[in-house]
Design an enzyme around this catalytic site. Structure first.
Site, mmCIF file in Angstrom:
data_model
loop_
_atom_site.group_PDB
_atom_site.id
_atom_site.type_symbol
_atom_site.label_atom_id
_atom_site.label_comp_id
_atom_site.label_asym_id
_atom_site.label_seq_id
_atom_site.Cartn_x
_atom_site.Cartn_y
_atom_site.Cartn_z
ATOM 1 N N HIS A 131 -4.339 -0.697 8.340
ATOM 2 C CA HIS A 131 -3.217 -1.120 8.117
ATOM 3 C C HIS A 131 -3.335 -3.141 8.232
ATOM 4 C CE1 HIS A 131 -2.050 -1.484 12.614
ATOM 5 N NE2 HIS A 131 -3.231 -2.409 12.463
ATOM 6 N N HIS A 132 -3.931 -4.082 7.745
ATOM 7 C CA HIS A 132 -4.543 -5.253 8.141
ATOM 8 C C HIS A 132 -4.192 -5.744 6.642
ATOM 9 C CE1 HIS A 132 -4.005 -5.847 11.939
ATOM 10 N NE2 HIS A 132 -5.056 -5.360 13.008
#
Length: 185
Positions: A131-132
């Site tokens: 998710h980064h």
């Protein structure tokens, strides 16, 4: 609709390997899969391998220049462009990086499609959660943002709203960045 759940798994996801000194060791994926087997959980799951996310799917979230930079670094890790977050301490470049990252993304997109299409009630991709990754850069051990890609695919298929619940201990900033300017989110 099947009442069964779907486990997205392809042994090749263990190739997401930043090197032996990197904290995100792919052995965690193989061990998790072995635990599923050891506890007999796979008898209640359909184990499915999805195809890697193609360029058009990756571009639902990621900029074309970034995808091309990942491909270049994947072919020649020494040429990784730090301007894209590649070849850094967090995201070292490695041979095959594009292919395995696209595979992980494809597993999450495949899970979303299976639920949306009514094939299963639940699906999981425990190799995902990257998710980064930003639309134009790698970040925080993440090359392609599989969560954002799954959300984007659901929206493309006609979902009006998607609830994204991130249970990680820190902010899913790449997902936020991907949808920040989307008026429907």
């Amino acid at each position: 609709m099947s009442g069964r759940a779907q486990l997205m798994w392809d042994e090749a996801v263990t190739g997401y390997d930043f090197g032996r000194d990197h904290p995100m060791d792919p052995v965690r994926l193989a061990l998790t899969r072995r635990l599923v087997d050891a506890f007999g959980l796979d008898k209640d799951l359909d184990v499915v391998a999805a195809k890697p996310a193609g360029d058009s799917t990756l571009r639902l979230v990621h900029r074309e220049d970034y995808v091309e930079a990942v491909k270049a670094a994947s072919a020649d890790p020494d040429s990784a462009d730090g301007a894209y977050g590649l070849g850094t301490m967090d995201d070292p470049a490695f041979a095959g990086m594009h292919e395995v990252s696209a595979l992980i993304a494809g597993q999450s997109v495949g899970a979303a499609e299976a639920v949306w299409g009514g094939d299963v009630l639940h699906a999981v991709n425990f190799s995902g959660g990257l998710h980064h990754a930003m639309p134009g850069a790698a970040s925080g051990f993440c090359i392609y943002n599989d969560a954002s890609l799954a959300i984007a695919r659901l929206l493309e298929l006609g979902a009006e709203r998607v609830a994204y619940v991130d249970v990680d201990v820190h902010h899913g900033d790449g997902v936020q960045a991907a949808f920040w300017e989307d008026p429907g989110c």
